[in-house]
Design a protein around this motif. Sequence first.
Motif, short mmCIF file in Angstrom:
data_model
loop_
_atom_site.label_atom_id
_atom_site.label_comp_id
_atom_site.label_asym_id
_atom_site.label_seq_id
_atom_site.Cartn_x
_atom_site.Cartn_y
_atom_site.Cartn_z
N HIS A 1 0.85 -1.20 0.00
CA HIS A 1 0.00 0.00 0.00
C HIS A 1 0.88 1.25 0.00
CE1 HIS A 1 -3.91 1.85 0.73
NE2 HIS A 1 -3.25 2.74 1.43
N ALA B 1 4.10 1.46 -0.88
CA ALA B 1 4.88 1.55 -2.13
C ALA B 1 4.01 2.09 -3.26
CB ALA B 1 5.44 0.19 -2.49
N HIS B 2 2.76 1.64 -3.28
CA HIS B 2 1.84 2.10 -4.33
C HIS B 2 1.57 3.59 -4.19
CE1 HIS B 2 -2.37 2.05 -6.22
NE2 HIS B 2 -1.47 2.33 -7.12
N GLN C 1 4.63 5.51 -5.17
CA GLN C 1 4.78 5.47 -6.63
C GLN C 1 3.83 6.47 -7.30
OE1 GLN C 1 3.05 2.22 -8.89
NE2 GLN C 1 5.09 1.72 -9.61
N THR D 1 5.22 9.90 -6.92
CA THR D 1 6.36 10.12 -7.82
C THR D 1 5.86 10.38 -9.23
OG1 THR D 1 7.60 8.59 -6.46
CG2 THR D 1 8.55 9.13 -8.58
N ILE D 2 4.90 9.56 -9.67
CA ILE D 2 4.36 9.73 -11.02
C ILE D 2 3.74 11.12 -11.15
CG2 ILE D 2 2.57 8.94 -12.62
CD1 ILE D 2 3.14 6.08 -11.59
N HIS E 1 6.48 13.74 -11.51
CA HIS E 1 7.08 13.75 -12.85
C HIS E 1 6.11 14.36 -13.87
CE1 HIS E 1 10.76 11.63 -12.04
NE2 HIS E 1 10.12 10.61 -11.50
N GLU E 2 4.84 13.98 -13.76
CA GLU E 2 3.85 14.50 -14.71
C GLU E 2 3.68 16.01 -14.55
OE1 GLU E 2 1.15 10.50 -15.50
OE2 GLU E 2 0.53 11.92 -13.96
N ALA F 1 5.95 18.13 -13.34
CA ALA F 1 7.17 18.80 -13.84
C ALA F 1 7.14 18.86 -15.37
CB ALA F 1 8.40 18.05 -13.35
N ALA F 2 6.73 17.76 -16.00
CA ALA F 2 6.69 17.72 -17.47
C ALA F 2 5.67 18.72 -17.99
CB ALA F 2 6.35 16.32 -17.94
N ARG G 1 7.03 22.34 -17.41
CA ARG G 1 8.11 22.60 -18.36
C ARG G 1 7.55 22.71 -19.79
NH1 ARG G 1 13.12 24.72 -17.86
NH2 ARG G 1 14.04 24.49 -19.89
N GLY G 2 6.55 21.88 -20.07
CA GLY G 2 5.92 21.91 -21.39
C GLY G 2 5.26 23.26 -21.65
#
Lengths: 142, 179
Positions: free
Chosen positions: A82, A84-85, A88, A91-92, A95-96, A98-99, A102-103
């Motif tokens: 639970h 770790a999920h 994760q 984190t996703i 990243h999304e 930041a992208a 930046r986009g």
Amino acid sequence: MTPLPVFEEALTRIGDAAGPVELETVEIQDGKGSDDDVRAAVYAGMLDLLIERLSNEAEQEVVAAALVRGLRIVRSAEPPLHFAHAEQANTIREHELAARMRGRSNAVTRDWMIPRLRRDIEAYRAHIRALKAALATTGGAG
Amino acid sequence: MTRAIQIPREDLERLRRLLPGMSTTQAVAEALTRGSRVLAGHDDGPGADVRAIDPHDLTTLRRRLVQEAVEVAGHRFALVTGLDRRREAVRRELRSYEEGLALDRDVVPGLKLEAKELRRRIRQLEERARAAGIDVDAVGPPIRWSETIHVDGYEPPRYESDSDRRARTVAFFQRVGGR
């Protein structure tokens, strides 16, 4: 393998995401609900089959002890999975995000700043030509 | 209606071993039917203390175990499929940085430096024009300065190459070692 080790191994593996896990796509006829619901029902059926096989071949006390042990196995696996999920997913998201940010910044540079700089440059060149022409009339261009 | 779902291969193999003689589709259909029956109307809610369950109550034990194991299997599946999503998210972020870097390094500095140089040239020419008695405001086409991008103080960013860094490191240690 006898049913008991198969049963315990299945429960241990179900709670172990450490190693590589290969996925296989299967065709399902008439699965109601989401894919997760269907998968949950398939797992429930598989586990029920495992328990049934265990019950058919072992004494009731052995089955009861195996079920209690099995419950402990899955309960000890649940919190780290639970966590770790959730980690994760965070984190996703990061990243999304930041992208995306930046986009957007890239889009501003590409679609606004660069065309505007090019337009400015054209205007400067035209103005320089005009200034030179004006100076030429006074004999001062250069 | 037919649909395709993903299941970890090792679990499918376990299921196939449990139901020998059936095809994968048949084994999954059998598990689905049985599992739907097991799960239907038997949500016991959050996990009770194992010690609180009567160890002789096999029905409750069995149901609880299936419910909780299914939940764990769901977490595991989400985690496994999340790895691909994570890789994709990292790839998209990296691509956005690469695109940004390409713009900031290869396109924008050249344009800004060119604009800066042209603005400098305009100031020079206007000064000479004024000295020659020309009304520079009347010289067209006019520039709406407030609408232009201000680049007079612009300096392009400096990007270090590996060799730059290496040379500086060597120079540093030569300096330090020389003491």
